[in-house]
Design an enzyme around this catalytic site. Sequence first.
Site, PDB file in Angstrom:
ATOM      1  N   SER A  14       0.724  -1.160   0.138  1.00 47.93           N
ATOM      2  CA  SER A  14      -0.143  -0.099   0.156  1.00 47.93           C
ATOM      3  C   SER A  14       0.943   1.258  -0.115  1.00 47.93           C
ATOM      4  O   SER A  14       0.508   2.262  -0.675  1.00 47.93           O
ATOM      5  CB  SER A  14      -1.005   0.061   1.241  1.00 47.93           C
ATOM      6  OG  SER A  14      -0.267  -0.105   2.406  1.00 47.93           O
ATOM      7  N   HIS A  31      -5.136  -3.208  -3.119  1.00 48.11           N
ATOM      8  CA  HIS A  31      -4.909  -2.219  -4.018  1.00 48.11           C
ATOM      9  C   HIS A  31      -4.602  -3.041  -5.529  1.00 48.11           C
ATOM     10  O   HIS A  31      -3.927  -2.290  -6.377  1.00 48.11           O
ATOM     11  CB  HIS A  31      -3.394  -1.425  -3.711  1.00 48.11           C
ATOM     12  CG  HIS A  31      -3.631  -0.437  -2.600  1.00 48.11           C
ATOM     13  ND1 HIS A  31      -4.280   0.581  -2.299  1.00 48.11           N
ATOM     14  CD2 HIS A  31      -3.428  -0.674  -0.923  1.00 48.11           C
ATOM     15  CE1 HIS A  31      -4.222   1.011  -1.302  1.00 48.11           C
ATOM     16  NE2 HIS A  31      -3.782   0.376  -0.544  1.00 48.11           N
ATOM     17  N   LYS A  68     -11.600   0.350  -2.550  1.00 54.51           N
ATOM     18  CA  LYS A  68     -10.705   1.248  -3.258  1.00 54.51           C
ATOM     19  C   LYS A  68     -11.059   1.311  -4.732  1.00 54.51           C
ATOM     20  O   LYS A  68     -11.809   2.000  -4.889  1.00 54.51           O
ATOM     21  CB  LYS A  68      -9.067   0.667  -2.769  1.00 54.51           C
ATOM     22  CG  LYS A  68      -8.725   1.229  -1.516  1.00 54.51           C
ATOM     23  CD  LYS A  68      -7.602   0.474  -0.833  1.00 54.51           C
ATOM     24  CE  LYS A  68      -7.578   1.066   0.615  1.00 54.51           C
ATOM     25  NZ  LYS A  68      -6.914   0.357   1.388  1.00 54.51           N
TER      26      LYS A  68
HETATM   27  C1  PLP Z   1      -6.974   0.238   2.801  1.00 54.26           C
HETATM   28  C2  PLP Z   1      -6.249  -1.032   3.191  1.00 54.26           C
HETATM   29  C3  PLP Z   1      -7.060  -2.271   3.941  1.00 54.26           C
HETATM   30  C4  PLP Z   1      -8.062  -1.940   4.717  1.00 54.26           C
HETATM   31  O1  PLP Z   1      -9.354  -1.917   3.912  1.00 54.26           O
HETATM   32  P1  PLP Z   1     -10.631  -0.993   4.413  1.00 54.26           P
HETATM   33  O2  PLP Z   1     -11.597  -1.612   3.584  1.00 54.26           O
HETATM   34  O3  PLP Z   1     -10.262   0.369   3.854  1.00 54.26           O
HETATM   35  O4  PLP Z   1     -10.672  -1.071   5.932  1.00 54.26           O
HETATM   36  C5  PLP Z   1      -6.374  -3.552   4.097  1.00 54.26           C
HETATM   37  N1  PLP Z   1      -5.250  -3.887   3.647  1.00 54.26           N
HETATM   38  C6  PLP Z   1      -4.512  -2.763   2.739  1.00 54.26           C
HETATM   39  C7  PLP Z   1      -3.197  -3.489   2.078  1.00 54.26           C
HETATM   40  C8  PLP Z   1      -5.128  -1.546   2.547  1.00 54.26           C
HETATM   41  O5  PLP Z   1      -4.394  -0.709   1.793  1.00 54.26           O
END
Ligand code: PLP
Length: 386
Positions: free
Chosen positions: A182, A210, A240
């Site tokens: 991330s 991602h 995302k």
């Molecule tokens: C954003 C993210 C999460 C969390 O997901 P949410 O649905 O926003 O709680 C988990 N793992 C990674 C690698 C992320 O970037």
Amino acid sequence: MQSIEVYATEKLASLEAKHLRRVLIDTARDGDIWVKRSGKKILSFSCNDYLNLTQHPLVKEAAVSAIKAFGVGAGASRLVTGNHPLFRSLETRLAKLKGTKAACVFGSGYLANTGIIPIFVGKNDLILMDELAHACLWTGANVAGTKTLIFRHNNLNHLTDLLEKNRGKHKRALIATDGVFSMDGDLAPLPGLCDIADKYDAWLLSDDAHGIGVVGNGRGSSFAHNTTTNIPLQMGTLSKAIGSYGGYICAADSVIDLIKTRARTLIYSTGLPPANIAAAIAALDIIEKEPGYAALPLQKAQTFTEHAGLPTAVSPIVPVIIGDAEKALAASRMLEDEGYLVTAIRPPTVAPGTARLRITFTAAHPNTEIIKLANIIRSRIIKGET
Ligand SMILES: *Cc1c(COP(=O)(O)O)cnc(C)c1O
């Protein structure tokens, strides 16, 4: 002042002195790629809305229709009365996309990892975690209370070493990694991790927050490598590239049934609002119909890295490592003055001494702006550093 306020005030002052205090800034999205801050319209290179689906007419329409038909909230946990039939449609779609038999949708990605890990490993078991794995994988490991060994980032030899020395002392073992990291935007070597997991009878959990929608023809990081991977726990988020909200895990039937029976963050937390589920389904429709569209964020990132003189991007996330937290903040402020929102990421989100700008690209970013940003960063940040 109450003693808790004294504690908070002193703690904040000490964080402030280290440039580690965080503040929330009012930011309104304004269409695909623009945001409004303090009355000023700026171009965002910081959203994870890679396919701009949060703003897509069909995705919005699906959410609005679901609210009109079913109301706003779910009303209860999925195990009580919150299991709207839309969940089944979405889970079927996710399983198909990931090539698994079943899937389970959670309230968020964070809730998914926190709930899943303690189901499969406990006190006498072992977790092997990439040092750059996302915070919620660490939370899951902490909740599980499992001995956790950290392997150097993407280092298969180090992972093998740790398993060679420690696997025999534990009953079950789990390897956890991001599929796309991330804060660094690089990919995990998933085929190699699968081979090692097989060899040492460890279960691989990959977090594709991602990756889904933007790599591997939109199917995610387990499809981004030249060979097929066989990952038993494929987790990700709907928040995302999918443009909605919620988390998911794709796995075998029995694995999903066990998760639905045991995950505390599923059982004791209210189900997602139907609108979010409907929106996620509409987003998957678009991604599956238009693989060329799903490829755009990575192409945009590569246009940027080419013009900035950085290594070629392999995901829509490009880090520009600065080092010092204060300098990273100053670089971010400079870019904001130029009309660009590029957030600075500081410890503890990243390791001390690796504060950075984290730049994300979406399908809708115009190449002219990408090249302008690349030129500013190359001439005023990268050169200024060396
Ligand atoms: C954003 C993210 C999460 C969390 O997901 P949410 O649905 O926003 O709680 C988990 N793992 C990674 C690698 C992320 O970037």
